[in-house]
Design a protein around this motif. Sequence first.
Motif, mmCIF file in Angstrom:
data_model
loop_
_atom_site.group_PDB
_atom_site.id
_atom_site.type_symbol
_atom_site.label_atom_id
_atom_site.label_comp_id
_atom_site.label_asym_id
_atom_site.label_seq_id
_atom_site.Cartn_x
_atom_site.Cartn_y
_atom_site.Cartn_z
ATOM 1 N N ASN A 164 0.837 -1.217 0.000
ATOM 2 C CA ASN A 164 0.000 0.000 0.000
ATOM 3 C C ASN A 164 0.868 1.262 0.000
ATOM 4 O O ASN A 164 0.994 1.961 1.012
ATOM 5 N N PRO A 165 1.502 1.576 -1.146
ATOM 6 C CA PRO A 165 2.431 2.722 -1.176
ATOM 7 C C PRO A 165 1.741 4.079 -0.974
ATOM 8 O O PRO A 165 2.364 5.006 -0.452
ATOM 9 N N ASP A 166 0.461 4.199 -1.371
ATOM 10 C CA ASP A 166 -0.241 5.475 -1.160
ATOM 11 C C ASP A 166 -0.478 5.711 0.330
ATOM 12 O O ASP A 166 -0.328 6.837 0.825
ATOM 13 N N GLY A 167 -0.852 4.663 1.021
ATOM 14 C CA GLY A 167 -1.022 4.765 2.471
ATOM 15 C C GLY A 167 0.302 5.098 3.146
ATOM 16 O O GLY A 167 0.349 5.869 4.105
ATOM 17 N N ALA A 168 1.396 4.514 2.610
ATOM 18 C CA ALA A 168 2.722 4.797 3.177
ATOM 19 C C ALA A 168 3.081 6.268 2.977
ATOM 20 O O ALA A 168 3.689 6.892 3.851
ATOM 21 N N GLU A 169 2.694 6.813 1.832
ATOM 22 C CA GLU A 169 3.003 8.216 1.533
ATOM 23 C C GLU A 169 2.390 9.141 2.588
ATOM 24 O O GLU A 169 3.025 10.060 3.081
ATOM 25 N N ALA A 170 1.131 8.898 2.914
ATOM 26 C CA ALA A 170 0.434 9.725 3.909
ATOM 27 C C ALA A 170 0.635 9.184 5.326
ATOM 28 O O ALA A 170 0.190 9.800 6.287
ATOM 29 N N PHE A 171 1.313 8.057 5.417
ATOM 30 C CA PHE A 171 1.505 7.325 6.674
ATOM 31 C C PHE A 171 0.174 7.108 7.403
ATOM 32 O O PHE A 171 -0.019 7.471 8.561
ATOM 33 N N ILE A 172 -0.747 6.511 6.650
ATOM 34 C CA ILE A 172 -2.045 6.130 7.209
ATOM 35 C C ILE A 172 -2.292 4.650 6.918
ATOM 36 O O ILE A 172 -1.650 4.062 6.052
ATOM 37 N N ARG A 173 -3.241 4.092 7.631
ATOM 38 C CA ARG A 173 -3.541 2.669 7.501
ATOM 39 C C ARG A 173 -4.099 2.317 6.119
ATOM 40 O O ARG A 173 -3.674 1.375 5.468
ATOM 41 N N ARG A 174 -5.084 3.118 5.688
ATOM 42 C CA ARG A 174 -5.872 2.754 4.505
ATOM 43 C C ARG A 174 -5.222 3.237 3.213
ATOM 44 O O ARG A 174 -4.238 3.957 3.245
ATOM 45 N N ASN A 175 -5.810 2.875 2.086
ATOM 46 C CA ASN A 175 -5.241 3.317 0.808
ATOM 47 C C ASN A 175 -5.877 4.642 0.386
ATOM 48 O O ASN A 175 -6.625 5.262 1.151
ATOM 49 N N ALA A 176 -5.606 5.069 -0.849
ATOM 50 C CA ALA A 176 -6.071 6.385 -1.304
ATOM 51 C C ALA A 176 -7.591 6.432 -1.490
ATOM 52 O O ALA A 176 -8.169 7.513 -1.647
ATOM 53 N N LEU A 177 -8.240 5.279 -1.475
ATOM 54 C CA LEU A 177 -9.714 5.259 -1.541
ATOM 55 C C LEU A 177 -10.333 5.166 -0.151
ATOM 56 O O LEU A 177 -11.537 4.945 -0.015
ATOM 57 N N ASP A 178 -9.484 5.288 0.873
ATOM 58 C CA ASP A 178 -9.936 5.128 2.264
ATOM 59 C C ASP A 178 -10.434 3.726 2.559
ATOM 60 O O ASP A 178 -11.245 3.512 3.461
ATOM 61 N N ILE A 179 -9.921 2.768 1.781
ATOM 62 C CA ILE A 179 -10.330 1.374 2.007
ATOM 63 C C ILE A 179 -9.237 0.645 2.785
ATOM 64 O O ILE A 179 -8.043 0.834 2.533
ATOM 65 N N ASP A 180 -9.665 -0.150 3.739
ATOM 66 C CA ASP A 180 -8.747 -1.008 4.474
ATOM 67 C C ASP A 180 -8.508 -2.257 3.615
ATOM 68 O O ASP A 180 -9.410 -3.078 3.437
ATOM 69 N N LEU A 181 -7.305 -2.380 3.059
ATOM 70 C CA LEU A 181 -7.023 -3.481 2.134
ATOM 71 C C LEU A 181 -7.239 -4.839 2.795
ATOM 72 O O LEU A 181 -7.557 -5.817 2.121
ATOM 73 N N ASN A 182 -7.094 -4.863 4.108
ATOM 74 C CA ASN A 182 -7.253 -6.146 4.781
ATOM 75 C C ASN A 182 -8.724 -6.486 5.062
ATOM 76 O O ASN A 182 -9.011 -7.425 5.789
ATOM 77 N N ARG A 183 -9.611 -5.708 4.495
ATOM 78 C CA ARG A 183 -11.034 -6.065 4.501
ATOM 79 C C ARG A 183 -11.539 -6.123 3.058
ATOM 80 O O ARG A 183 -12.723 -6.032 2.801
#
Length: 492
Positions: free
Chosen positions: A150-169
Amino acid sequence: MKVQKMMKKLSVCIILFYVVSHFCLGRQNNGPVDKGIWKAAYDLYKEQSITHRRFKHKDILPLIEKRQFGDVYRVTKLGSSIEARDIYQLGYGQGDIKVLLWSQMHGNESTATMALFDLFNFLEAGDDEFESIRQTIREKLDLRFIPMVNPDGAEAFIRRNALDIDLNRDAIQLTSPESVILRKAREDFGPDFGFNLHDQQIYYNVERTPKPATISVLAPAFNYETEINDVRRRALQVIVGMNGLLQEIIPGHVGKYDDGFEPRAFGDNFQRWGTSAILIESGGYPGDPEKQYIRELNFIIILNALYEIAQASYTQYEVADYFAIPDNDSKLMDVMLRNVTIKRDDLEYMVDLGIRRREIEGEEGYYTESSIIDIGDLSVYYGYDEIDAEGYVMKEGKVYEKELNALPSYEETMDMLKKGYLWLRVKTVNNSIHQLPINIFQSTGDLKAGAKLGSKANFLLEKEGMVHYAIINGYLIDLRSPKDQNIQLKIQ
Ligand SMILES: [Zn+2]
């Protein structure tokens, strides 16, 4: 220079000692390797360009690209994230046992990604004391690594991706391209083992102990009944081996994650699809805010687990030993103050106070804000910083009368605290984040202090008219012997 040379000689001697003792004393191909060998390997092969946990996709790209045209790794671009960051897979080894390892599907969980790059350095080296280990891994295993799912989440240092989706769900629905990539990587490869690498909150402790769950483990369930089949059994056994090694290095710091079935999660579904799934969660460790020690632990247990899988030595472990690993709990605070006396009007009472800080990503870096999490009898909780404040009375702090032109020095700040000042107005600042143990504001910021549940933690602890402790937005400062801490506060 001389010292460095000597240190290098010394470390080579130590490594030789471990290797010689390991291979000559008959533990060859039989169970876990001595922890000293892995430690020595880490010290030699740690990826030096990654030094903290907020590195970005652009920081790891050159580390992947430089391996693209070598003959050690098979580098494949699997696809791109929502914000068009490329996601890569690195393949290694020619064995029959397939192992897929992926990290950071939650963008702010970067510890294992660091360890994977350390592993890449280790695996591609040669002609050293570890070559027989490496050779076994190469001949027995077919490894595929996907660092930073999840490189977009890493960029913002947040859990979810750029769609605000938790990839693990999103393992079933597959709304996000990153989830599709991971799912397809599994389907194309059909791995026997899967390592699902995460971080957990630092507030997880090992149940009924003050020890942080520095590493938590889980062999996820594949159904609501949490049954054990051959696939899950292999994962349980690998974890028993990892735990055995960890108990030697960080005794009492391993917790078992809840195995309630989550039908939307990747780990649970990998297990269901026939891949023995092993979840590693990196938590907290005292004095390791950047998780560099926990990174080392990740390197050690992943490498050890791969070696055990390669040798099939994990099959010796009993499933019962997995269930004997204590459970995780979430009873840690950043600061725990016990037996504080509070005076309010005519009332005087004694309570425990539990304080946590949360990290907020700002334009100019991250900062923390505190909250009083609980008040009362907190005897079942523990603190990274903890004091028995019996005999101490809580006092409100004061605002410094004079406005300063610039930030004070550390020594000036400590003098202010000792005089009971917790807030300071400063005219000009260069950066909105500072590292001083005092609240700094430019506006008429929120100066509400005290011991209200949910409020920011800003107060003093006084004994016989002397201020001994200051609590500055959740940081405990012992004014008589302040210790180094990683303070990050925002100017209000
Ligand atoms: Zn996670």
